[in-house]
Write a protein that holds these residues in place. Structure first.
Motif, mmCIF file in Angstrom:
data_model
loop_
_atom_site.group_PDB
_atom_site.id
_atom_site.type_symbol
_atom_site.label_atom_id
_atom_site.label_comp_id
_atom_site.label_asym_id
_atom_site.label_seq_id
_atom_site.Cartn_x
_atom_site.Cartn_y
_atom_site.Cartn_z
ATOM 1 N N THR A 122 -28.522 49.059 70.276
ATOM 2 C CA THR A 122 -29.107 50.159 71.037
ATOM 3 C C THR A 122 -29.417 51.344 70.124
ATOM 4 O OG1 THR A 122 -27.782 49.454 72.928
ATOM 5 C CG2 THR A 122 -28.762 51.641 73.049
ATOM 6 N N ALA A 123 -28.477 51.620 69.208
ATOM 7 C CA ALA A 123 -28.690 52.740 68.282
ATOM 8 C C ALA A 123 -29.900 52.468 67.391
ATOM 9 C CB ALA A 123 -27.433 52.967 67.446
ATOM 10 N N LEU A 124 -30.080 51.203 66.974
ATOM 11 C CA LEU A 124 -31.234 50.870 66.127
ATOM 12 C C LEU A 124 -32.539 51.052 66.903
ATOM 13 C CD1 LEU A 124 -30.211 47.779 63.995
ATOM 14 C CD2 LEU A 124 -29.731 50.185 63.659
ATOM 15 N N ALA A 125 -32.511 50.669 68.204
ATOM 16 C CA ALA A 125 -33.707 50.847 69.035
ATOM 17 C C ALA A 125 -33.982 52.335 69.230
ATOM 18 C CB ALA A 125 -33.519 50.153 70.374
ATOM 19 N N GLY A 144 -37.467 54.753 68.043
ATOM 20 C CA GLY A 144 -38.276 55.567 68.943
ATOM 21 C C GLY A 144 -38.299 55.073 70.373
ATOM 22 N N ALA A 145 -37.495 54.040 70.671
ATOM 23 C CA ALA A 145 -37.433 53.558 72.050
ATOM 24 C C ALA A 145 -36.753 54.604 72.930
ATOM 25 C CB ALA A 145 -36.649 52.247 72.110
ATOM 26 N N LYS A 146 -37.173 54.678 74.171
ATOM 27 C CA LYS A 146 -36.478 55.497 75.172
ATOM 28 C C LYS A 146 -36.221 54.575 76.351
ATOM 29 C CE LYS A 146 -38.975 59.682 73.856
ATOM 30 N NZ LYS A 146 -38.050 60.259 72.887
ATOM 31 N N TRP A 147 -35.041 54.023 76.392
ATOM 32 C CA TRP A 147 -34.768 52.970 77.368
ATOM 33 C C TRP A 147 -34.745 53.482 78.801
ATOM 34 C CZ3 TRP A 147 -30.450 49.291 75.051
ATOM 35 C CH2 TRP A 147 -31.008 48.603 73.969
ATOM 36 N N PHE A 148 -34.162 54.667 78.968
ATOM 37 C CA PHE A 148 -33.927 55.119 80.342
ATOM 38 C C PHE A 148 -34.441 56.536 80.553
ATOM 39 C CE2 PHE A 148 -30.175 52.620 78.861
ATOM 40 C CZ PHE A 148 -30.544 51.426 79.436
ATOM 41 N N GLY A 149 -34.867 56.771 81.770
ATOM 42 C CA GLY A 149 -35.246 58.116 82.133
ATOM 43 C C GLY A 149 -35.007 58.274 83.622
ATOM 44 N N VAL A 150 -35.049 59.517 84.077
ATOM 45 C CA VAL A 150 -34.865 59.722 85.501
ATOM 46 C C VAL A 150 -35.872 60.757 85.977
ATOM 47 C CG1 VAL A 150 -33.078 61.482 85.239
ATOM 48 C CG2 VAL A 150 -33.154 60.089 87.330
ATOM 49 N N ASN A 151 -36.499 60.436 87.109
ATOM 50 C CA ASN A 151 -37.489 61.328 87.675
ATOM 51 C C ASN A 151 -37.126 61.523 89.139
ATOM 52 O OD1 ASN A 151 -39.677 62.826 88.276
ATOM 53 N ND2 ASN A 151 -41.198 61.173 88.065
ATOM 54 N N ILE A 168 -36.422 48.982 78.521
ATOM 55 C CA ILE A 168 -35.702 48.363 77.408
ATOM 56 C C ILE A 168 -36.641 47.513 76.563
ATOM 57 C CG2 ILE A 168 -33.804 46.801 76.824
ATOM 58 C CD1 ILE A 168 -32.465 47.664 79.425
ATOM 59 N N ASP A 169 -37.591 46.831 77.233
ATOM 60 C CA ASP A 169 -38.465 45.915 76.490
ATOM 61 C C ASP A 169 -39.716 46.603 75.969
ATOM 62 O OD1 ASP A 169 -39.568 46.354 78.935
ATOM 63 O OD2 ASP A 169 -40.095 44.261 79.341
ATOM 64 N N SER A 170 -39.574 47.862 75.549
ATOM 65 C CA SER A 170 -40.723 48.588 75.003
ATOM 66 C C SER A 170 -41.073 48.016 73.620
ATOM 67 C CB SER A 170 -40.383 50.067 74.885
ATOM 68 O OG SER A 170 -39.341 50.232 73.947
ATOM 69 N N LEU A 221 -38.712 45.803 70.904
ATOM 70 C CA LEU A 221 -39.094 44.435 70.546
ATOM 71 C C LEU A 221 -39.317 44.321 69.039
ATOM 72 C CD1 LEU A 221 -41.435 43.522 73.535
ATOM 73 C CD2 LEU A 221 -39.030 42.931 73.183
ATOM 74 N N LYS A 222 -39.825 45.411 68.445
ATOM 75 C CA LYS A 222 -40.033 45.422 66.984
ATOM 76 C C LYS A 222 -38.684 45.254 66.273
ATOM 77 C CE LYS A 222 -40.818 49.504 65.073
ATOM 78 N NZ LYS A 222 -41.532 50.755 64.772
ATOM 79 N N VAL A 223 -37.663 45.984 66.756
ATOM 80 C CA VAL A 223 -36.336 45.898 66.141
ATOM 81 C C VAL A 223 -35.755 44.492 66.322
ATOM 82 C CG1 VAL A 223 -33.980 46.814 66.162
ATOM 83 C CG2 VAL A 223 -35.924 48.349 66.526
ATOM 84 N N ALA A 224 -35.908 43.948 67.540
ATOM 85 C CA ALA A 224 -35.369 42.614 67.816
ATOM 86 C C ALA A 224 -36.060 41.565 66.950
ATOM 87 C CB ALA A 224 -35.538 42.280 69.296
ATOM 88 N N ALA A 225 -37.395 41.684 66.821
ATOM 89 C CA ALA A 225 -38.144 40.705 66.020
ATOM 90 C C ALA A 225 -37.734 40.801 64.552
ATOM 91 C CB ALA A 225 -39.647 40.951 66.173
ATOM 92 N N PHE A 226 -37.472 42.035 64.092
ATOM 93 C CA PHE A 226 -37.039 42.243 62.705
ATOM 94 C C PHE A 226 -35.775 41.438 62.413
ATOM 95 C CE2 PHE A 226 -34.388 44.594 59.685
ATOM 96 C CZ PHE A 226 -35.252 44.710 58.598
ATOM 97 N N TRP A 227 -34.786 41.509 63.332
ATOM 98 C CA TRP A 227 -33.520 40.803 63.104
ATOM 99 C C TRP A 227 -33.665 39.307 63.376
ATOM 100 C CZ3 TRP A 227 -29.672 42.965 60.445
ATOM 101 C CH2 TRP A 227 -29.702 44.359 60.309
#
Lengths: 301, 448
Positions: free
Chosen positions: B211-214, B218-225, B233-235, B239-245
């Motif tokens: 999560t810290a790597l995401a 620049g990912a922003k997993w959660f927000g509230v409006n 989560i799947d921004s 996905l770039k971080v996941a593909a890297f690993w």
């Protein structure tokens, strides 16, 4: 009128004797189960993004059950313990019976020592046993794994296909001795005359086992089998303790672990209650199913 | 030194390790809770107040002793609990449910919304907590603020950097990677130089790290409006971080063993793991578990996705919160504020290795602010001081974050077992997280 009063007194007497049991039964058994069942048909609803608008508990009928049964991870966990039981129960019962018969054989030496040695692991709490074995499973730390690697055998005892059997090994180590003790106790009750009669009839050691000991051991074998079935379905401490050292144990590895995580990690107490009730039902069906099967096959044993 | 001895564990002590493995995973936190003002027990002048405080943070015992020595009217009884992820929160939730919660407890930032949802925290604004705001780093203060109410006093955070074995890097002629591309190249070089050595592990069971790597990417997993949560989560960033690993995993140039486990500690000691992208509090983990590698480690900034940029993230971080049911809220608040801002207390916590102070200017002049023999005489906290200023502070948490972590853990572990990929695990976690929130009866939207 005169005859009714004594009769009532007579009718009340059995209840007075049963009352202590009934009270304990209600408090320790019926009440918790009733509470779990009640929890499993309720759910909490929150108002506002953070529930700061308050929350209330609502009746949802069987929603939690359908949620649990449509959760692939939970279903997989049930499949996993069933597979585990299919292997573990025969292995455990056969091993225990074998060890008990060896201990009981006339020529066995050091019976007391071996009986104590077999039983000793049962005195070790499951969590400690799992930590102990966990140490022997972790590569790079375990003398077992390292030693085998030196011999050219490379095994990953914590891998996806092996970890379930690594757990089976812990469970067998822990409980085999207990089952041996139950079986030995049953063997001790066999009258010496039966052995004598068998000897006079010219029965070999094997024939004595086959035709005297095993049939008379049947009640204890049934008991240990039922214990093993129930214990297997309740698999919990071993996977929980091994989870941090194995990448192959997920949060719903066994149904019990799944219920634990739903309750204490995800705050879904109601879903956890439903899962627990389902597990209890499965244990009930399997153990009574086994008893039915046994009784049908040989009612006189 | 005291930190080193405190954290030293023998490699054989699996029992101890298993029990305390994640003791420091998020070595900063706190919680507070209390009943409504109406049910508070009034304190008479001269009456001694007793507070119960649940925490796992190293060094907190000494800080509590100091408080008790200097505050005879308010006695704090510290009860050590397992670190949050290893059962501490389960214990707190059970205590809250049974109405037997302690007055104060350690609550990590990501857990605050979950505890709010359970109605487990006291609104400290009613007791004048807002006046403490200026004493803390602003974004950390905001971690405990929801609406206009303050629910937690921040304690510490975990700005991230790269710990690496400078001796081995030098031996093999490898520079500490400044970008993730260089990290991937270094991973190959290290494994080529020594088949037993790896740049790091991918801890499939520790999604907080992922999560810290995401977060950094620049990912922003959660927000509230309003009262609707958004889940992303799947921004593309995640996905770039996941593909890297995924890529490093398929090339077999990283390990995939669990972190904070015996095998991993052994690998830190023997150099089989040569670097660790981690939070500042990772210093105590390394020095405590691999004391014989003194002088061989160094710290560099976290690898970047874009060369020349300077973005960090936060891993861990926690607060002191007052739990619902606390009998003496003003006193509890006073203690929470003292614990996390008093220079003497902060210094004791720093020596214990609790993380990066949440109190404003907590670093300057503290015991962190000097060269470290363990890190080869490097004044390594300069790296984290810089990282602390480069964190995207708009990151938000949802009330079902533990479930999200579990979905990711389970998905990553399945990928290691050959079922799916890290990328598909992230996509799956997105769907499951939306379901989790809906299950709680909360409103959810996906997409920006």
């Amino acid at each position: 009128m005169a005859t009714r009063a004594p009769r009532r007194r007579r009718n009340l007497a059995p209840f007075a004797f049963v009352a202590p049991f009934l009270l304990l039964f209600l408090l320790a058994f019926a009440l918790p189960i009733g509470y779990a069942v009640h929890q499993s048909v309720m759910d909490v609803e929150y108002t506002g993004a953070l529930g700061l608008g308050g929350s209330h508990t609502v009746f949802v009928a069987l929603d939690n059950y359908s949620d649990a049964l449509s959760d692939h991870a939970f279903l997989r966990s049930i499949g996993r313990v069933l597979l585990f039981a299919a292997v573990q129960v025969p292995v455990m019962v056969a091993l225990s019976a074998g060890l008990a018969l060896l201990l009981d054989s006339a020529s066995a030496r050091g019976v007391r020592f071996f009986r104590a040695a077999f039983f000793l692991p049962y005195g070790v709490p499951g969590v400690i046993a799992s930590i102990l074995w966990g140490f022997l499973y972790v590569p790079g730390v375990s003398p077992l794994v390292d030693g085998m690697r030196h011999l050219g055998v490379s095994v990953d005892l914590l891998g996806g296909n092996t970890v379930l059997w690594s757990i089976a090994n812990i469970v067998t180590w822990e409980f085999a001795g207990y089952n041996v003790l139950v079986l030995v106790a049953q063997l001790r009750t066999i009258p010496a005359e039966l052995y004598e009669a068998a000897r006079i009839d010219g029965a070999s050691a094997w024939a004595t086992v086959r035709y005297v000991k095993l049939p008379l051991l049947r009640p204890a074998l049934i008991l240990t089998t039922v214990f093993t079935i129930i214990g297997t379905l309740q698999l919990f401490a071993e996977p929980l303790v091994l989870k941090p050292v194995s990448s192959s144990i997920d949060s719903a590895y066994t149904p019990n672990l799944s219920a634990y995580n739903e309750a204490f990690t995800n705050d879904n107490y109601h879903l956890a209650a439903a899962e627990a009730v389902l597990l209890a039902l499965a244990a009930f069906v399997l153990s009574f199913g086994f008893l039915r099967l046994i009784n049908k096959r040989g009612g006189d044993a | 030194m005291s930190r080193t001895t405190r954290l030293r564990r023998s490699r054989g002590a699996l029992a101890v390790t298993l029990a305390t493995a994640s003791l420091l995973i998020s070595a900063c936190g706190g919680s507070s809770g209390s009943k409504d003002p109406a049910v508070q027990a009034p304190v008479k002048p001269g009456q001694k107040v007793d507070l119960r405080f649940w925490s796992w943070v190293p060094g907190v015992d000494k800080a509590v002793d100091k408080w008790n020595a200097t505050h005879p009217d308010i006695h704090v009884k510290l009860e050590k609990i397992p670190a949050g992820s290893s059962g501490g929160y389960a214990k707190m939730r059970a205590a809250l449910k049974s109405g037997n919660a302690p007055d104060l407890a350690q609550v990590e930032y990501q857990e605050i919304p979950s505890f709010l949802l359970e109605n487990g925290l006291v609104n400290l604004s009613q007791y004048g907590a807002d006046k403490d705001r200026s004493k803390f780093v602003d974004w950390q203060w905001q971690q405990g603020v929801f609406g206009s109410a303050v629910y937690a006093i921040p304690q510490a955070s975990g700005p991230m950097g790269l710990f690496y074995r400078s001796d081995l890097y030098k031996k093999w002629g490898i520079e500490p990677p400044a970008t993730w591309d260089e990290f991937a190249q270094a991973a190959q070089k290290i494994h080529a130089a020594d088949p037993k050595a790896y740049i790091s592990t991918f801890p499939a069971g520790n999604s907080a790290w992922f999560t810290a790597l995401a977060w950094q990417a620049g990912a922003k997993w959660f927000g509230v409006n309003g009262d609707t949560w958004s889940v992303n989560i799947d921004s593309p960033q995640t996905l770039k971080v996941a593909a890297f690993w995924d890529d490093l995993r398929s090339k077999k140039v990283i390990k995939t063993e669990p972190d904070f486990a015996n095998g991993w500690y052994k690998d830190l000691q023997t150099g089989a793991i040569t670097s660790w992208v981690s939070a500042q509090w990772g210093d105590a983990i390394i020095s405590g578990n691999a004391p014989q590698t003194t002088g061989k480690w160094a710290v560099a900034p976290m690898p970047q996705w874009t060369k020349g940029s300077n973005v960090s993230a936060n891993w861990g971080g926690s607060s002191t919160a007052v739990l619902k049911g606390a009998k003496h809220i003003p006193e509890a608040l006073k203690f929470a504020e003292w614990l996390n801002t008093d220079p003497a207390s902060v210094d004791l916590l720093l020596q214990g290795g609790y993380g990066w102070p949440a109190s404003a200017d907590g670093y300057k002049g503290s015991s962190l602010d000097k060269p470290s023999p363990f890190f080869g005489g490097q004044k390594y906290n300069e790296v984290f001081a810089q990282a602390d200023k480069s964190i995207d502070t708009s990151w938000k948490w949802i009330p079902t974050i533990d479930a999200t972590y579990q979905h990711l853990n389970d998905g990553f572990q399945a990928a290691l077992a050959g079922k799916g990929t890290f990328v598909s695990a992230v996509q799956q976690a997105q769907k499951q997280t939306v379901e989790d929130l809906k299950r709680k009866g909360l409103k959810v939207s996906t997409g920006k």
